[in-house]
Write an enzyme that holds these catalytic residues in place. Structure first.
Site, PDB file in Angstrom:
ATOM      1  N   GLY A  86       0.824  -1.199   0.000  1.00 50.60           N
ATOM      2  CA  GLY A  86       0.000   0.000   0.000  1.00 50.60           C
ATOM      3  C   GLY A  86       0.857   1.246   0.000  1.00 50.60           C
ATOM      4  N   PRO A  87       0.232   2.413  -0.106  1.00 53.22           N
ATOM      5  CA  PRO A  87       0.973   3.673  -0.151  1.00 53.22           C
ATOM      6  C   PRO A  87       1.735   3.921   1.154  1.00 53.22           C
ATOM      7  CG  PRO A  87      -1.350   3.995  -0.664  1.00 53.22           C
ATOM      8  CD  PRO A  87      -1.207   2.603  -0.178  1.00 53.22           C
ATOM      9  N   PRO A  88       2.665   4.883   1.141  1.00 57.00           N
ATOM     10  CA  PRO A  88       3.416   5.181   2.342  1.00 57.00           C
ATOM     11  C   PRO A  88       2.516   5.702   3.454  1.00 57.00           C
ATOM     12  CG  PRO A  88       4.305   6.362   0.452  1.00 57.00           C
ATOM     13  CD  PRO A  88       3.040   5.739   0.014  1.00 57.00           C
ATOM     14  N   GLY A  89       2.887   5.414   4.673  1.00 57.48           N
ATOM     15  CA  GLY A  89       2.209   6.011   5.811  1.00 57.48           C
ATOM     16  C   GLY A  89       0.853   5.432   6.139  1.00 57.48           C
TER      17      GLY A  89
ATOM     18  N   THR B 280       4.401  -0.670   8.482  1.00 56.48           N
ATOM     19  CA  THR B 280       5.459  -0.954   9.447  1.00 56.48           C
ATOM     20  C   THR B 280       4.884  -1.143  10.839  1.00 56.48           C
ATOM     21  OG1 THR B 280       6.842   0.482   8.151  1.00 56.48           O
ATOM     22  CG2 THR B 280       7.677  -0.154  10.305  1.00 56.48           C
TER      23      THR B 280
ATOM     24  N   SER C 183      -5.384   5.890 -18.941  1.00 61.98           N
ATOM     25  CA  SER C 183      -6.603   6.365 -18.291  1.00 61.98           C
ATOM     26  C   SER C 183      -6.784   7.879 -18.312  1.00 61.98           C
ATOM     27  CB  SER C 183      -6.669   5.850 -16.858  1.00 61.98           C
ATOM     28  OG  SER C 183      -5.687   6.496 -16.094  1.00 61.98           O
TER      29      SER C 183
ATOM     30  N   LYS D  92      -7.941   6.059  -6.931  1.00 59.14           N
ATOM     31  CA  LYS D  92      -8.145   7.309  -7.671  1.00 59.14           C
ATOM     32  C   LYS D  92      -9.282   8.111  -7.048  1.00 59.14           C
ATOM     33  CE  LYS D  92      -6.514   5.694 -12.159  1.00 59.14           C
ATOM     34  NZ  LYS D  92      -6.918   5.249 -13.473  1.00 59.14           N
TER      35      LYS D  92
HETATM   36  P1  ADP Z   1       4.182   2.592   6.266  1.00 62.96           P
HETATM   37  O1  ADP Z   1       5.075   1.554   6.843  1.00 62.96           O
HETATM   38  O2  ADP Z   1       2.951   2.023   5.640  1.00 62.96           O
HETATM   39  O3  ADP Z   1       4.838   3.562   5.386  1.00 62.96           O
HETATM   40  P2  ADP Z   1       3.958   3.435   8.994  1.00 62.96           P
HETATM   41  O4  ADP Z   1       3.649   2.122   9.587  1.00 62.96           O
HETATM   42  O5  ADP Z   1       5.316   3.981   9.163  1.00 62.96           O
HETATM   43  O6  ADP Z   1       3.586   3.418   7.473  1.00 62.96           O
HETATM   44  O7  ADP Z   1       2.877   4.456   9.508  1.00 62.96           O
HETATM   45  C1  ADP Z   1       3.096   5.828   9.665  1.00 62.96           C
HETATM   46  C2  ADP Z   1       2.496   6.268  10.944  1.00 62.96           C
HETATM   47  O8  ADP Z   1       1.080   6.254  10.855  1.00 62.96           O
HETATM   48  C3  ADP Z   1       2.852   5.385  12.095  1.00 62.96           C
HETATM   49  O9  ADP Z   1       3.180   6.155  13.191  1.00 62.96           O
HETATM   50  C4  ADP Z   1       1.585   4.591  12.352  1.00 62.96           C
HETATM   51  O10 ADP Z   1       1.453   4.250  13.700  1.00 62.96           O
HETATM   52  C5  ADP Z   1       0.498   5.547  11.918  1.00 62.96           C
HETATM   53  N1  ADP Z   1      -0.667   4.833  11.449  1.00 62.96           N
HETATM   54  C6  ADP Z   1      -0.907   4.413  10.211  1.00 62.96           C
HETATM   55  N2  ADP Z   1      -2.091   3.801  10.134  1.00 62.96           N
HETATM   56  C7  ADP Z   1      -2.631   3.818  11.359  1.00 62.96           C
HETATM   57  C8  ADP Z   1      -3.857   3.347  11.916  1.00 62.96           C
HETATM   58  N3  ADP Z   1      -4.782   2.719  11.183  1.00 62.96           N
HETATM   59  N4  ADP Z   1      -4.062   3.548  13.220  1.00 62.96           N
HETATM   60  C9  ADP Z   1      -3.167   4.189  13.972  1.00 62.96           C
HETATM   61  N5  ADP Z   1      -2.016   4.666  13.508  1.00 62.96           N
HETATM   62  C10 ADP Z   1      -1.734   4.499  12.212  1.00 62.96           C
END
Ligand code: ADP
Length: 884
Positions: free
Chosen positions: A385-388, A392, A760, A803
């Site tokens: 999935g997308p970042p953030g 992790t 698209s 999208k």
């Molecule tokens: P990724 O690994 O997908 O890039 P991370 O796991 O680093 O993203 O997430 C970024 C931040 O967002 C982290 O601090 C994470 O705890 C928070 N976060 C993301 N999704 C949720 C969620 N559904 N509930 C609580 N915190 C979230």
């Protein structure tokens, strides 16, 4: 010892003719006399002395026979052989004690016909039996063989005189050759007698070849044994000598004991490490080398480093799994908002894994290793999935739920296979690969191991790293992972690997094959709001040393941050912006406290440094990993120790703008579509969906041409060509003048540096072109996606969910979607379906109907479209493209 021919006046044949029928017989001990051969005899027994003296006075011919048993003092006639050799006495020498030394020469073989006297010495009637010589080819062949083997034997007898051999080689008479060799090569008595008794010369030769060949073999083997023994003795002597020297040198340098102690320590560590037999053998081999080396040798440290690695690896160490599905659910819920489907699938994955383990389906047995296929143990969990979006942190929660240690490494930006598998020890400065490094760091053989950016493998890697990765991840192979540096197998099968990536499209197929992929699409504004309230704000407060009652983050302010300062599928930027505000507030709180302190005298023990670590840039933006949270904790205590409570600072949307500056994203679509020639499209990117603008401009008076800019891929360039052809072929239907497309048309898709591709944007391009040519602007709250054909049909596209979510984030209210994509709309969160209006279309005409404002609404459109009017779009704020 040469034959003594013709010593006297007679030649040997004359002598033979003169041999009488009755001969005095002298028994010989341990010797066989042969014809032709001269030899000395020692004679001491009185009856033998008498015999010699009698013969010496007479015709000097005597019969010689060998004794069967040499231990008998005086043999009887039955104790001697019946075949012997008649000989002539050449010379008799007497010594003082009465014994004689007699030189005799053999003349011819005889057989005893009858014993005629026993006293005073033996006498017998004899018959001469000359050898049967055939002069055949066989005899010649045997003669040569005899010479060969004799030469070989002579070489093996160091004291054998060279000239004797030369003489032998020149002999013409084969009989002489046989007898000469038989008497000189020290053959066994029985063999010698047998040789004498054989009548045919060929038989004699054959027998002699056999005897001598055997002798050659025995001597050769003997020589080999001697040489080997000699070598071994030399080697041990040499080693002993060198060791003595080394000890002396070590003692002189004062380091002997240290080195030995170190070796002993390693020996103990190796024994205690629980390493595999293979590793132990290797370690001990290296240790033996280390032992012989002075610490100054460069190699010494290389070996030491290697041994340090081997003994430090967690060969046996592991944490106890305590997997309880209900507990795991609690942990996941505690750490993450919503994501119900994802959590469900993670729990299923864990449950299956647990079951397999309990039923022994994941243990690799000896039989499995011996070639039988290992039942495909559970697949590799992979979060895409997308970042953030929390990939992790989900991994971290899984580790927490299982009670396992957590480690991670990124695969993006790695350069070659050696980073995974290490360099061979022959390279200077070689190290194990990063997998083994991470395993060593965790200190257990069963951590949760997260491999980030698995979708970036291959794209920026040299060599064939994905095969190394496969070896790491594949449950069928990773029980014997071989790092190049360590060069022994290590069992990775207990590690729980979790991969993360932005897209499955670029994951190497063999890897993807073994993955259980869970997609996380991103969050709506509503989700983000809750995540911020429940997780991000509390965490940022803690990180920045603020107490919950010092700051109030209301819903409107969080919405303002989401809308105006972030444009992302995940919540990373959101957390950063919240962090920024918290730091600003922390600074204020600290300042207020300073003022308070100035006014009231300091209380004993009050913290001098309240808030000293607040607003620290280094712990800010990207530092949102879990590890840092703990580091910020002590600040809480300090803040609590501070004196009087201060008024809580309430964060309002105005305050948000004050702290964070000008809105970054608001009204972008509205601003961009203010003029004709710009349409809002929707794109799918690995970082989540995105809004993208297509700009069109006409350059009249130039030659008909299509210019495309904005880093477009081939498919997108073709879409642009199709869009223009569609417009050109439908001028009349579109109500456009015949010559309106005569000049150059320029299509641009900002931002120019980000690569884009795919079909698209087709309908967006047609819309931008028609908007330009008709002078009608595109509605500002409208986004669209769809492929267009030359006939104007609208074809379905992929990635609709992301999208639409991007359109929603950008504040668009209506989205044009190909009719055939209507099934995909079901997947959308209810929140979005309620807030966005979907217009399903089949034909590009419908798109234009819904997209273009009526002519009257745009006053500029009345006038002729000029290049300035169509291109002079205000410099757009940066598009929220963020790469994970
Ligand atoms: P990724 O690994 O997908 O890039 P991370 O796991 O680093 O993203 O997430 C970024 C931040 O967002 C982290 O601090 C994470 O705890 C928070 N976060 C993301 N999704 C949720 C969620 N559904 N509930 C609580 N915190 C979230």
């Amino acid at each position: 010892m040469l034959p003594w021919f013709n010593t006297q006046e007679q030649n040997i044949d004359d002598l033979i003719r003169r041999i009488p029928e009755e001969l005095p017989i002298l028994p010989l001990r341990n010797t066989v006399a042969f014809p032709y051969i001269v030899m000395p005899l020692a004679v001491g027994i009185p009856r033998s002395v008498r015999l010699i003296e009698d013969v010496d006075r007479g015709n000097r011919v005597v019969g010689l026979v060998a004794m069967k048993d040499p231990s008998v003092e005086v043999p009887t006639t039955t104790q001697v052989y019946q075949i012997g050799t008649a000989a002539i006495i050449h010379r008799v020498m007497r010594s003082d004690d009465g014994t004689l030394t007699v030189f005799i020469q053999g003349l011819e073989r005889f057989r005893v016909v009858a014993w005629t006297a026993e006293e005073p010495y033996f006498k017998a009637r004899v018959r001469l039996t000359p050898d049967i010589v055939e002069g055949s080819v066989i005899e010649e062949a045997l003669r040569r063989s005899l010479l060969d083997v004799a030469t070989r034997l002579a070489e093996l007898i160091p004291q054998f005189p060279e000239e004797a051999m030369r003489f032998i080689q020149q002999l013409e008479d084969p009989r002489l050759l046989v007898y000469l060799l038989a008497s000189n090569m020290r053959i066994e008595m029985t063999d010698a007698q047998q040789l004498l008794e054989a009548d045919r010369l060929a038989n004699k030769m054959e027998h002699l070849v056999k005897v001598l060949t055997h002798e050659v073999e025995v001597r050769e083997i003997g020589q080999q044994i001697q040489e080997k023994a000699k070598e071994e003795i030399e080697k041990t002597q040499r080693e002993y000598y060198l060791r003595q020297q080394m000890d002396a040198i070590r003692k002189e340098l004062g380091e002997g004991d240290d080195g030995r102690r170190e070796v002993e320590e390693y020996r103990q560590k190796i024994a205690e490490s629980g390493m595999t037999e293979e590793a132990k053998e290797e370690a001990e081999r290296e240790l033996a080398r280390l032992e012989k080396m002075p610490p100054q040798a460069a190699e010494y440290w290389v070996i030491k480093t290697y041994l340090d690695w081997l003994v430090a690896l967690p060969w046996q160490a592991q944490t106890e799994d305590h997997l309880d599905i209900a507990d795991a659910r609690t942990v996941l819920d505690e750490d993450h908002y919503d994501l119900e489907d994802v959590k469900e699938r993670i729990l299923e994955f864990l449950a299956v894994r647990k079951l397999r383990q309990e039923r022994g389906l994941d243990t690799v047995t000896e039989a499995d290793l011996q070639g039988r296929k290992i039942e495909g143990s559970g697949a590799i969990l992979s979060l895409v999935g997308p970042p953030g979006v929390g990939k992790t942190s989900l991994g971290q929660s899984i580790a927490r739920a299982l009670g396992r240690k957590f480690t991670r490494m990124s695969l993006g930006g790695m350069h070659d296979e050696a980073e995974i598998r290490g360099h061979r020890r022959t390279y200077i400065g070689a190290m194990p690969g990063r997998i083994m490094q991470a395993i060593k760091r965790t200190g257990v053989k069963n951590p949760v191991f997260m491999l980030d950016e698995v979708d970036k493998v291959g794209s920026d890697w040299r060599g064939d790293p994905s095969s190394a990765l496969l070896e790491v991840l594949d449950p069928q192979q990773n029980h014997a992972f071989r790092d190049h540096y360590l060069d022994v197998d290590f069992d990775l099968s207990q590690v729980l690997f979790i991969c993360t990536g932005n897209t499955t499209a670029t994951i190497p197929p063999p890897l993807l094959d073994r993955m259980e992929t869970i997609e996380i699409d991103g969050y709506t504004e509503y989700d983000k709001l809750h995540i911020a309230e429940q997780y991000l704000v509390p965490r940022q407060l803690k990180m920045n040393g603020l107490l919950p009652d010092e700051i109030i983050f209301g819903e409107p302010s969080i919405r303002a941050i989401i809308r105006d300062f972030t444009r992302e599928a995940g919540v990373r930027q959101l957390e950063r912006e919240i962090g920024k505000i918290c730091r600003k507030v922390a600074t204020q709180v600290a300042e207020m406290k300073e003022e308070q302190r100035m006014e009231t005298p300091a209380v004993a023990g009050e913290s001098e440094t309240a808030g000293a670590s607040q607003g620290d840039e280094s712990s800010a933006p990207g530092a949102v990993e879990g590890e840092v949270v703990a580091a910020a904790e002590p600040v809480e205590g300090e803040t609590m120790a501070a004196a009087e409570p201060v008024e809580p600072i309430e964060i309002t949307p105005e305050k948000v703008h004050e702290y964070l500056g000008k809105p970054r994203y608001r009204f972008e679509a509205a601003l961009r579509t203010e003029r004709p020639g710009v349409a809002t499209g929707l794109a799918w990117t690995p970082t989540g969906g995105e809004v993208l603008f297509v700009e069109a401009a006409a350059i009249p008076g130039t030659e008909g041409n299509l210019i495309l800019t904005g880093h477009l891929g081939d498919v997108m360039r073709e879409s642009a060509r199709i869009a223009l052809s569609y417009v050109e072929s439908h001028l009349k239907d579109l109500g456009l003048a015949e010559d309106c497309c005569k000049g150059t048309i320029h299509l641009h898709v900002p931002s120019g540096a980000v690569p884009k591709d795919g079909p698209s944007a087709g309908i967006t391009m047609v819309t931008a072109l028609v908007s330009l040519l008709t002078g009608r602007t595109v509605y500002p709250d409208l986004g669209m996606t769809g492929e267009v054909t030359l006939q104007g049909q609208v074809l379905p596209i992929g990635g609709l969910k992301l999208k639409v979510m991007a359109a929603h984030r950008a504040g668009l209210k209506r989205v044009i979607v190909p009719k055939l994509n209507d099934v995909d709309l079901e997947e959308l969160p209810d929140k979005i379906r309620n807030e966005v209006e979907f217009i399903l279309v089949e034909d590009v005409n419908e798109v234009l109907q819904h997209a273009l404002t009526p002519k009257a609404e745009t006053p500029e459109a009345e006038t002729e479209v000029t290049p300035e009017a169509s291109t002079a779009v205000e410099t757009p704020p940066p598009l929220g493209v963020e790469a994970s």
